[in-house]
Motif scaffolding. Sequence first.
Motif, PDB file in Angstrom:
ATOM      1  N   ALA A 149       0.786  -1.127   0.186  1.00  0.00           N
ATOM      2  CA  ALA A 149      -0.081  -0.116   0.044  1.00  0.00           C
ATOM      3  C   ALA A 149       0.958   1.255  -0.015  1.00  0.00           C
ATOM      4  N   LYS A 150       0.690   2.126  -0.965  1.00  0.00           N
ATOM      5  CA  LYS A 150       1.384   3.342  -1.061  1.00  0.00           C
ATOM      6  C   LYS A 150       0.199   4.363  -1.456  1.00  0.00           C
ATOM      7  N   PRO A 151       0.729   5.777  -1.101  1.00  0.00           N
ATOM      8  CA  PRO A 151      -0.219   6.950  -1.231  1.00  0.00           C
ATOM      9  C   PRO A 151      -0.621   6.857  -2.938  1.00  0.00           C
ATOM     10  N   GLY A 152      -1.982   6.976  -3.050  1.00  0.00           N
ATOM     11  CA  GLY A 152      -2.496   6.552  -4.203  1.00  0.00           C
ATOM     12  C   GLY A 152      -2.499   5.537  -4.863  1.00  0.00           C
ATOM     13  N   SER A 153      -2.107   4.515  -4.251  1.00  0.00           N
ATOM     14  CA  SER A 153      -2.002   2.968  -4.841  1.00  0.00           C
ATOM     15  C   SER A 153      -2.379   2.120  -3.339  1.00  0.00           C
ATOM     16  N   PRO A 154      -3.809   2.007  -2.798  1.00  0.00           N
ATOM     17  CA  PRO A 154      -4.104   1.223  -1.694  1.00  0.00           C
ATOM     18  C   PRO A 154      -4.222  -0.095  -2.046  1.00  0.00           C
ATOM     19  N   ALA A 155      -4.080  -0.959  -0.784  1.00  0.00           N
ATOM     20  CA  ALA A 155      -4.076  -2.328  -0.754  1.00  0.00           C
ATOM     21  C   ALA A 155      -5.050  -2.755   0.171  1.00  0.00           C
ATOM     22  N   ARG A 156      -5.743  -4.009   0.136  1.00  0.00           N
ATOM     23  CA  ARG A 156      -6.841  -4.433   0.920  1.00  0.00           C
ATOM     24  C   ARG A 156      -6.223  -4.933   2.394  1.00  0.00           C
ATOM     25  N   ALA A 157      -6.912  -4.473   3.268  1.00  0.00           N
ATOM     26  CA  ALA A 157      -6.484  -4.832   4.749  1.00  0.00           C
ATOM     27  C   ALA A 157      -7.953  -5.608   5.466  1.00  0.00           C
ATOM     28  N   LYS A 158      -7.570  -6.505   6.416  1.00  0.00           N
ATOM     29  CA  LYS A 158      -8.589  -6.986   7.134  1.00  0.00           C
ATOM     30  C   LYS A 158      -8.689  -6.424   8.488  1.00  0.00           C
ATOM     31  N   VAL A 159      -9.747  -6.010   9.006  1.00  0.00           N
ATOM     32  CA  VAL A 159      -9.925  -5.410  10.254  1.00  0.00           C
ATOM     33  C   VAL A 159     -11.255  -5.918  11.113  1.00  0.00           C
ATOM     34  N   LEU A 160     -11.213  -6.135  12.199  1.00  0.00           N
ATOM     35  CA  LEU A 160     -12.324  -6.913  12.985  1.00  0.00           C
ATOM     36  C   LEU A 160     -13.051  -5.673  13.833  1.00  0.00           C
ATOM     37  N   ASP A 161     -14.350  -5.665  13.682  1.00  0.00           N
ATOM     38  CA  ASP A 161     -15.358  -4.701  14.475  1.00  0.00           C
ATOM     39  C   ASP A 161     -15.363  -4.999  15.737  1.00  0.00           C
ATOM     40  N   VAL A 162     -16.227  -4.318  16.392  1.00  0.00           N
ATOM     41  CA  VAL A 162     -16.210  -4.305  17.947  1.00  0.00           C
ATOM     42  C   VAL A 162     -16.948  -6.073  18.403  1.00  0.00           C
ATOM     43  N   HIS A 163     -17.566  -6.656  17.242  1.00  0.00           N
ATOM     44  CA  HIS A 163     -18.244  -7.814  17.436  1.00  0.00           C
ATOM     45  C   HIS A 163     -17.256  -8.905  17.123  1.00  0.00           C
ATOM     46  N   GLY A 164     -16.105  -8.517  16.775  1.00  0.00           N
ATOM     47  CA  GLY A 164     -15.055  -9.639  16.057  1.00  0.00           C
ATOM     48  C   GLY A 164     -15.375  -9.973  14.784  1.00  0.00           C
ATOM     49  N   HIS A 165     -16.319  -9.255  13.945  1.00  0.00           N
ATOM     50  CA  HIS A 165     -16.688  -9.871  12.612  1.00  0.00           C
ATOM     51  C   HIS A 165     -15.526  -9.138  11.563  1.00  0.00           C
ATOM     52  N   PRO A 166     -14.965  -9.935  10.656  1.00  0.00           N
ATOM     53  CA  PRO A 166     -14.120  -9.448   9.879  1.00  0.00           C
ATOM     54  C   PRO A 166     -15.040  -8.300   8.715  1.00  0.00           C
ATOM     55  N   HIS A 167     -13.851  -7.200   8.427  1.00  0.00           N
ATOM     56  CA  HIS A 167     -14.084  -6.258   7.201  1.00  0.00           C
ATOM     57  C   HIS A 167     -13.129  -6.169   6.494  1.00  0.00           C
ATOM     58  N   PHE A 168     -13.249  -6.004   5.062  1.00  0.00           N
ATOM     59  CA  PHE A 168     -12.014  -6.087   4.349  1.00  0.00           C
ATOM     60  C   PHE A 168     -12.231  -4.340   3.733  1.00  0.00           C
ATOM     61  N   VAL A 169     -11.206  -3.788   4.129  1.00  0.00           N
ATOM     62  CA  VAL A 169     -11.402  -2.399   3.328  1.00  0.00           C
ATOM     63  C   VAL A 169      -9.974  -2.093   2.564  1.00  0.00           C
ATOM     64  N   MET A 170     -10.040  -0.890   1.952  1.00  0.00           N
ATOM     65  CA  MET A 170      -8.956  -0.713   1.118  1.00  0.00           C
ATOM     66  C   MET A 170      -8.116   0.418   2.012  1.00  0.00           C
TER      67      MET A 170
END
Length: 211
Positions: A149-170
């Motif tokens: 991931a670079k400025p202007g060139s995002p990459a996908r990351a995995k984050v867990l919410d408060v309930h422990g459910h995964p979300h995939f964001v750029m």
Amino acid sequence: MFEFWLANGNLPFAGAGVLLIGLMILQFSGLTDFAPDLDSDMDGGVDAAGVANGLLSFLGLGRLPLMIWLALFLLLFMLIGFVGQQIIQGATGALLAPWLSGPLAALAGVPATAILARPLGRIMPKDETTAVSIDSLVGRFAVLGAGTAKPGSPARAKVLDVHGHPHFVMVEPDNDGQQFNSGEKLLLVRRDGDLFKAISQGGQHLPRLEG
């Protein structure tokens, strides 16, 4: 027995029994899902909303769903009416007229419903949701997936919410001149549309204060 239930003085209570049966049929059929929500916002001003909320709280309407509260009221109204009429008939030999017995039973039924609504509200299961706002992911840690991931060139990351459910964001770096590598742990610091800005958990990427 049926003669007593269907006597002229008991017609309000027999009618309440019919309504109660109808509500039970609606409840089991699922049609009560279209009932109005008493928890919705009120637009009548602060003072009016406060008075209305206080009245609803006193009646116990905020503790039970509307249809459950109404069914409880009809049940108590019916029982209080029949029992009261039976006592009066035993004492006087006659029943009260419906225009008098109905309001008296209602006056007793409303506070009785309010009293019973409190313990019932505590034991009834509540509808819960695990849905979260995308903005709530800001401030949480994410792990970068494959790629860089670079400025202007995002990459996908995995984050867990408060309930422990995964979300995939750029994700892309919040600071110019930085880049994140696969598997790096990141802190999401803000959101820009569908893109999240992040800083690395590693000290080498944290912003430095010039002294």
